[in-house]
Write a protein that holds these residues in place. Sequence first.
Motif, PDB file in Angstrom:
ATOM      1  N   SER A  71       0.623  -1.159  -0.068  1.00  0.00           N
ATOM      2  CA  SER A  71      -0.017  -0.064  -0.056  1.00  0.00           C
ATOM      3  C   SER A  71       0.855   1.442  -0.063  1.00  0.00           C
ATOM      4  CB  SER A  71      -0.769  -0.041   1.231  1.00  0.00           C
ATOM      5  OG  SER A  71      -0.239  -0.210   2.574  1.00  0.00           O
ATOM      6  N   GLY A  72       0.454   2.301  -0.676  1.00  0.00           N
ATOM      7  CA  GLY A  72       1.328   3.522  -0.906  1.00  0.00           C
ATOM      8  C   GLY A  72       2.348   3.544  -1.618  1.00  0.00           C
ATOM      9  N   LYS A  91       1.141   2.318  -7.124  1.00  0.00           N
ATOM     10  CA  LYS A  91       0.698   1.646  -8.206  1.00  0.00           C
ATOM     11  C   LYS A  91      -0.539   2.387  -8.859  1.00  0.00           C
ATOM     12  CE  LYS A  91      -1.885  -1.171  -5.229  1.00  0.00           C
ATOM     13  NZ  LYS A  91      -1.343  -0.654  -4.193  1.00  0.00           N
ATOM     14  N   GLU A  96     -11.975   0.300  -4.209  1.00  0.00           N
ATOM     15  CA  GLU A  96     -11.137   1.507  -3.937  1.00  0.00           C
ATOM     16  C   GLU A  96     -11.869   2.396  -2.975  1.00  0.00           C
ATOM     17  OE1 GLU A  96      -7.735   1.770  -4.621  1.00  0.00           O
ATOM     18  OE2 GLU A  96      -7.940  -0.261  -5.318  1.00  0.00           O
ATOM     19  N   GLU A 130     -10.997   8.266  -4.475  1.00  0.00           N
ATOM     20  CA  GLU A 130      -9.591   7.883  -5.182  1.00  0.00           C
ATOM     21  C   GLU A 130     -10.213   7.878  -6.686  1.00  0.00           C
ATOM     22  OE1 GLU A 130      -6.383   5.242  -2.873  1.00  0.00           O
ATOM     23  OE2 GLU A 130      -8.361   4.044  -3.496  1.00  0.00           O
ATOM     24  N   ASP A 136      -7.354  -2.596 -10.798  1.00  0.00           N
ATOM     25  CA  ASP A 136      -6.915  -2.048  -9.412  1.00  0.00           C
ATOM     26  C   ASP A 136      -8.174  -2.510  -8.520  1.00  0.00           C
ATOM     27  OD1 ASP A 136      -5.215  -1.452  -7.433  1.00  0.00           O
ATOM     28  OD2 ASP A 136      -5.706   0.844  -7.921  1.00  0.00           O
ATOM     29  N   SER A 137      -8.134  -3.366  -7.759  1.00  0.00           N
ATOM     30  CA  SER A 137      -7.065  -4.431  -7.763  1.00  0.00           C
ATOM     31  C   SER A 137      -7.425  -5.900  -7.589  1.00  0.00           C
ATOM     32  CB  SER A 137      -5.974  -4.116  -6.425  1.00  0.00           C
ATOM     33  OG  SER A 137      -6.744  -4.334  -4.997  1.00  0.00           O
ATOM     34  N   ARG A 181      -8.508  -6.671  -3.834  1.00  0.00           N
ATOM     35  CA  ARG A 181      -9.986  -6.220  -3.466  1.00  0.00           C
ATOM     36  C   ARG A 181     -11.038  -7.122  -3.980  1.00  0.00           C
ATOM     37  NH1 ARG A 181      -8.072  -2.913   0.539  1.00  0.00           N
ATOM     38  NH2 ARG A 181      -6.948  -1.247  -0.250  1.00  0.00           N
ATOM     39  N   LEU A 201      -2.338  -6.092  -4.529  1.00  0.00           N
ATOM     40  CA  LEU A 201      -1.814  -5.300  -3.207  1.00  0.00           C
ATOM     41  C   LEU A 201      -1.192  -6.625  -2.366  1.00  0.00           C
ATOM     42  CD1 LEU A 201      -2.007  -2.946  -1.461  1.00  0.00           C
ATOM     43  CD2 LEU A 201      -4.052  -3.526  -0.687  1.00  0.00           C
ATOM     44  N   ASP A 208       0.138  -8.123   0.667  1.00  0.00           N
ATOM     45  CA  ASP A 208      -0.239  -7.750   2.263  1.00  0.00           C
ATOM     46  C   ASP A 208       1.325  -7.762   2.982  1.00  0.00           C
ATOM     47  OD1 ASP A 208      -1.130  -7.708   4.557  1.00  0.00           O
ATOM     48  OD2 ASP A 208      -1.653  -9.735   4.817  1.00  0.00           O
ATOM     49  N   ARG A 264       9.200  -0.827  -1.692  1.00  0.00           N
ATOM     50  CA  ARG A 264       9.097   0.477  -0.725  1.00  0.00           C
ATOM     51  C   ARG A 264      10.264   0.983  -0.393  1.00  0.00           C
ATOM     52  NH1 ARG A 264       4.609   1.448   1.935  1.00  0.00           N
ATOM     53  NH2 ARG A 264       4.082  -0.528   1.768  1.00  0.00           N
TER      54      ARG A 264
END
Length: 435
Positions: free
Chosen positions: A168-169, A172, A195, A199, A255-256, A259, A310, A312, A336
Motif C-alpha cells: 500500500s502507498g 500503483k 477503492e 480515489e 486495480d486491484s 480487493r 496489493l 499484504d 518500498r
Amino acid sequence: MIDIDKLIDSIDVTNLVVPFGRIRHISSTTITACGIEVAVGDIVKIESEQHLYTVLGMVASIDDANFTIVPFSFIEGFRIHDKVYLQKDGLSVKTGYGLLGRVVNALGDPIDGKGKIRDIEDNSAINKVSMPALDRGIIDERFSTGVKAIDSMLTSGKGQKVGIFAGSGVGKSTLMGMIVKGCQAQIKVVALIGERGREIPEFIHYNLNNDLENTIIIAATSDESALMRKYGAFTAMAIAEFFRDKGHDVLLMMDSVTRFAMAQREIGLSTGEPPVSRGYPPSVFALLPQLMERAGNNKKGSITAFFTVLVDGDDMNDPIADQSRSILDGHIVLTRDLTEQGFYPPINILKSASRVMDKVVDKEHYNQFLNLKRVLSLIKENEVLIRVGAYKEGMDKELDFALTKKDKLREFLVQDTQEQYTFEDISKLFKEVLS
C-alpha cells in the motif's frame, strides 16, 4: 374490425402467471428463499413490499428446499415473505461506443452525472467462458506503454496479462495513470475495484488529467456490496471483449485483484465455504483464472491486461499474489525501498519479469537488456561493500564498469509522471546507457 376470438387464441396462457418465491430467512449478508426453481449463478429480483423497491441478487448455493441469495446492494428494508423473481435473461451489460469517456458502476449504469449512455449496440453477458486455447493468437507484437523501465527492460506484447505487485502507498495508481496516458491502445478500460470513494475523482483528475478520451472507467468502491465489487471486474472484462471483437487493441487496467478476491471471500464465507488459506475459501482461487484468462488476443483484436495486486505486508508469498503470479504472463514488482529513495516509478527490475519479452523485441534489444540486468545485479550484490568502503576500485573490472554506469542507468529508469515517450525514443535512450 378486431376479431376477438382470434386475439384470445393468440394469447399465450403459459405467460399469464409470473412464478415467484418467498424470503424465508435474512442474515447480515445473505437472503434465504424458496418457491422457485433456480440454478447456482442465476440472477434474481428481490421485491420489498414495504418500501416498494427491487434489488438484484445472485443465487450462491442451493439445498433441498431453499436457496441462498447474495444481493447486489444492502438488504435493509427486506422482510420475511417478500417476493423473489427469477430474471430469465441473466446478468448483462450494455456495450457500445457510447461508453467511451464515461464512468459507470459494476452493472454498467452511468454514475458521472452526464445522463443516459447513447450509441449502445449490444447487451454482453458479464459471465463468459474464456476463448479456447487453440483460438488464441500468438503474442508476437510489441505493446508500448510509454514507461521507459517497462518498455526497455520488461517489454510487453499485445494480448499479454501482466501483474503489478506492490504494498500500500508504493505507487500503483501513479504507474497505472502513466500506462493509461502513454500506451498505444486504441481503447482503454479501467476497473477500480474496492477503492476508496475519493480515489475515483482523484485518479481521473491527477493521474489522467481529466482526459477520458477513448477511456471507460468501471468503479465499484469499498462501501458497495461484495457482489458489486466482484462483478465490477467481470463487467470491465465484458466491455473490453466487446471492443476486442470489433477489431481494436484494448488496454484493460484493473486495480486491484486483491480487493476482488476479498469480495469473493466475503461471499464464499457467508454461504458456508471453508477458509483454506489465510481466510480465503476455495472459490477465490477458482475465480482468478476465470477472470484473467479472458484477456488475450484473437483473430480480430487484443486485450492487453495489467492487474494490480496489493501485497499484504510486502509479502510476495501472499496467497493471492502467489496464485496471480502463476496465472499471469509477467509481473512488475514495485518496492518500498525504492520509493523511500525517491526512485519513481519504483520498479525493481531484478524481481520483475516479462515472459514474452524475447518474442516481441529484436536480438540487439534483448542482449542490451541482459547486459543492463547484469550491471544492476552487480551493483545490488556489492551494495553493502561499496557503502562501507570495503571495495576499492580495480579489484573487479566488471564491477568498476557497472559503477561507472550507475548514475546513467538511474537517470534512464527514473521518469516523471507527465513524461511520455514513444518506443523508438526509449529504444534510442536504452542503447545509449552502456555506450
